[in-house]
Design an enzyme around this catalytic site. Structure first.
Site, PDB file in Angstrom:
ATOM      1  N   ASP A  79      10.669  36.197  10.657  1.00 29.15           N
ATOM      2  CA  ASP A  79      11.596  36.489  11.756  1.00 29.15           C
ATOM      3  C   ASP A  79      10.886  37.192  12.911  1.00 29.15           C
ATOM      4  O   ASP A  79       9.814  37.777  12.751  1.00 29.15           O
ATOM      5  CB  ASP A  79      12.721  37.404  11.268  1.00 29.15           C
ATOM      6  CG  ASP A  79      13.790  36.669  10.482  1.00 29.15           C
ATOM      7  OD1 ASP A  79      13.554  35.497  10.117  1.00 29.15           O
ATOM      8  OD2 ASP A  79      14.844  37.265  10.216  1.00 29.15           O
ATOM      9  N   HIS A 225       8.415  39.324   8.492  1.00 32.49           N
ATOM     10  CA  HIS A 225       8.474  39.368   9.956  1.00 32.49           C
ATOM     11  C   HIS A 225       7.078  39.232  10.545  1.00 32.49           C
ATOM     12  O   HIS A 225       6.179  39.992  10.181  1.00 32.49           O
ATOM     13  CB  HIS A 225       9.081  40.699  10.426  1.00 32.49           C
ATOM     14  CG  HIS A 225      10.506  40.910   9.997  1.00 32.49           C
ATOM     15  ND1 HIS A 225      10.845  41.288   8.718  1.00 32.49           N
ATOM     16  CD2 HIS A 225      11.671  40.788  10.691  1.00 32.49           C
ATOM     17  CE1 HIS A 225      12.168  41.394   8.634  1.00 32.49           C
ATOM     18  NE2 HIS A 225      12.693  41.098   9.814  1.00 32.49           N
TER      19      HIS A 225
END
Length: 273
Positions: A79, A225
């Site tokens: 992400d 992430h």
């Protein structure tokens, strides 16, 4: 259940236990007649809150957060990217280990780094949508939400060579009316099984690695992430941990696929979106 508890940082565990203790101490209130009259409203509001803020609950908004009927497949997702420093190194590592992943990108970042978006797709990974920026969309009106989604999708579709299928809201929080709008738009809602809190400012590579290896199972969707929302701090601890854990994951017999590939394998056992 233990593996979900294991990956939580100590400060989150402490907060959870404090809230649980406060809730248990309030139990006598729930037995009073005055509360019984408001119980339906209270229960309904609680269920809506769970549906909005806990992606794995799936009371109303059906998200793909774990695959059923698989023996070795998993999905690794990233992400908040793309990131000019971290994302290329991740792609190098994925190529080296012959693993596939799904990148949930922020459209404003993608617009600044179109060459990374094109590389993600060229190397067989999946491009997915994480929002125009990292704004908490559950606070937005449906009109503002739909406008932001359409604006972000337009940016990605101008760079991407393939249609965008998946949307994961920032923090995983989304209201039911927003979910219904996504369905009409043809987007699937993506959740995750395991998050390892890899964006914490003081987290170490060792902690991230231990959380991944202690938690990951066939069918899981791992959340990592390659960026940190709108902050400029690079995800160096995550990258170091991923370099260590990806070869181990493969040696354990787990097969990292894109989210769509994992979904196609398991769709016979998943509720319709």
């Amino acid at each position: 259940m233990f593996r979900f508890w294991y990956v939580l940082p100590p400060k989150i565990k402490k907060r959870f236990l404090l809230v649980l203790g406060a809730g248990l101490s309030s139990c006598p209130i729930f037995l009073k007649p005055a509360f019984r009259r408001t119980a339906p409203w209270f229960i309904g509001s609680s269920l809506l809150a769970l549906d909005t803020f806990v992606p794995q609950v799936n009371i109303l908004s059906k998200s793909f957060w774990r695959a059923k009927n698989v023996t070795q497949e998993i999905a690794i997702t990233f992400d908040d990217g793309p990131d000019a420093e971290i994302t290329p190194k991740l792609l190098d590592l994925l190529a080296q280990e012959k693993a596939k992943a799904t990148f949930f990108v922020l459209a404003k970042r993608a617009k600044r780094l179109p060459e990374l978006i094109q590389r993600i797709e060229k190397e067989g990974h999946e491009l997915a949508f994480h929002g125009l920026d990292h704004q908490k969309i559950w606070k937005l009106s449906l009109k503002k939400f739909s406008r932001q989604i359409e604006q972000g999708l337009a940016i990605l579709e101008s760079i991407s060579s393939k249609p965008i299928i998946w949307y994961r809201p920032p923090h995983g929080f989304i209201r039911f009316d927003q979910y219904l709008w996504l369905r009409k738009k043809g987007l699937r809602l993506a959740g995750w099984t395991i998050g390892v809190w890899d964006t914490d400012e003081n987290v170490t590579a060792q902690e991230i690695s231990e959380r991944i290896l202690a938690s990951l199972r066939p069918g899981d969707i791992l959340l990592l992430h390659d960026g940190v929302a709108d902050r400029l701090r690079p995800q160096t601890a995550m990258l170091k941990a991923f370099k260590k854990t990806l070869p181990v994951i493969k040696k354990q017999g787990l097969k990292p696929l894109t989210l769509s590939s994992l979904w196609r394998i398991s769709q016979g056992g998943i509720s319709a979106f």
